[in-house]
Write an enzyme that holds these catalytic residues in place. Structure first.
Site, short mmCIF file in Angstrom:
data_model
loop_
_atom_site.label_atom_id
_atom_site.label_comp_id
_atom_site.label_asym_id
_atom_site.label_seq_id
_atom_site.Cartn_x
_atom_site.Cartn_y
_atom_site.Cartn_z
N GLU A 182 0.82 -1.21 0.00
CA GLU A 182 0.00 0.00 0.00
C GLU A 182 0.85 1.26 0.00
OE1 GLU A 182 -2.40 -3.39 1.18
OE2 GLU A 182 -0.51 -2.60 2.01
N HIS A 203 -10.93 -6.22 8.32
CA HIS A 203 -11.68 -5.96 7.08
C HIS A 203 -12.94 -5.15 7.34
CE1 HIS A 203 -9.34 -9.65 6.31
NE2 HIS A 203 -9.34 -9.28 5.04
#
Length: 339
Positions: free
Chosen positions: A60, A129
């Site tokens: 990321e 998540h």
């Protein structure tokens, strides 16, 4: 105008901008050949080729760093972080580089980056998540933070974000990807077909960043919400029969403080709803702003209905969420308090 889910509307926005602007490109984990884990980028690589829509390694920080360089060069990258929970390895790049580029270069360079990320709970994804990190971005000067609640707004806001010359964190509520619901555990998702907010215009249009929408007018109490919580709050209002005014903030930075102030001054009461933890959540900033601007109009204490101040509880997910019952209780407290 065709009825669309939020996934379809977001895909349509990306398709529209790839066709209109050759400087727009899309990249991230699994967004190319696979079309994204939630299918938001489905078929875009096949249509525009692997130089306009492509996959990246699981890194990321590298994804955001590459986007900053591309943006400084003149491109308009739209990057996907597969889940908002995964964005923290890139936080330094977003805060120290992207958010400051315009200012540190005295306007010579800008960072027109759109960072898309599925956000919030509701899919039993557990602690990694399901988080709602909007407050940590709202605090950073130079970043914009956008959270749509319906397909029509999602497309218009995403196009506006892509065209913005500053970096935009675009958080997409996973529970709304395929239809609306009122937040009760186990409820089946309903189709957006036939819902006015699902009628998504074709082609290019924008919803300006920083403009709230009055979802439901009312005079008894103002309810401030965004994303999934707009639907939860709407269900609570319907259940109580209270004449509440429901504002969908749509973006929290920039914030439509004029719309918020006007509504609270009219109703004299305020209930704030968000999915993230209560302590230092964005609701705290909203509460402070309302207190500063509307103090002499308030008839009761400001109410906040939020997630728990705990790590995300996988086993108790539906208890953690602000549901219609919790919001309804806050509405009653606010409206029954003595003026």
């Amino acid at each position: 105008m065709p009825g669309m889910t939020m996934v379809q509307a977001l895909n349509d926005a990306l398709d529209t901008m790839l066709a209109l602007d050759p400087d727009v490109l899309i990249f991230g984990e699994d967004v190319g050949y696979f079309g994204g884990v939630f299918r938001v980028t489905d078929k875009l690589q096949a249509k525009y080729g692997p130089t306009r829509c492509f996959d990246t390694p699981i890194a990321e920080g590298g994804i955001v760093a590459a986007a900053i360089g591309m943006a400084a060069y003149g491109l308009r990258p739209v990057i996907e972080i597969q889940f908002a929970d995964y964005i923290l390895p890139a936080y330094d790049q977003l805060v120290s580089e992207a958010a400051r580029l315009r200012y540190r270069s005295n306007g010579e360079f800008v960072a027109p980056i759109t960072v898309r990320a599925p956000y919030g709970g509701g899919i039993f994804g557990g602690q990694t998540h399901s988080q709602s990190p909007e407050a940590i971005f709202a605090h950073v000067t130079g970043l914009k933070t956008v959270i749509p609640s319906n397909p029509r707004d999602a497309k218009g806001l995403l196009i506006a974000a892509i065209e913005c010359d500053d970096p935009v964190i675009f958080l997409e509520p996973k529970r709304l990807y395929n239809g609306p619901f009122d937040g009760r555990p186990g409820q089946a998702l309903q189709s957006w077909d036939g819902h006015p907010a699902a009628e998504v215009p074709a082609g290019h249009y924008t919803v300006p960043l920083g403009t709230a929408a009055v979802v439901r007018p009312g005079r008894a109490v103002t309810v401030l919400a965004y994303g999934t919580m707009v639907h939860v709050a709407g269900a609570a209002i319907a259940a109580t029969g209270i004449d509440a005014e429901l504002l969908d903030l749509r973006s929290i930075v920039p914030l439509d403080i004029d719309a918020v102030s006007a509504s609270v001054r009219k109703t004299g009461r305020c209930v704030i709803v968000h999915e993230a933890s209560r302590f230092a959540g964005f609701g705290a900033e909203l509460s402070a702003l309302v207190q500063e601007r509307c103090f002499y109009h308030l008839k009761s204490p400001i109410e906040r209905v939020c997630g728990w101040d705990t790590p995300y509880p996988h086993a108790f997910e539906w208890d953690y969420f602000p549901g219609p019952d919790r919001v309804a209780a806050a509405l009653r407290r606010a409206t029954e308090a003595a003026a």
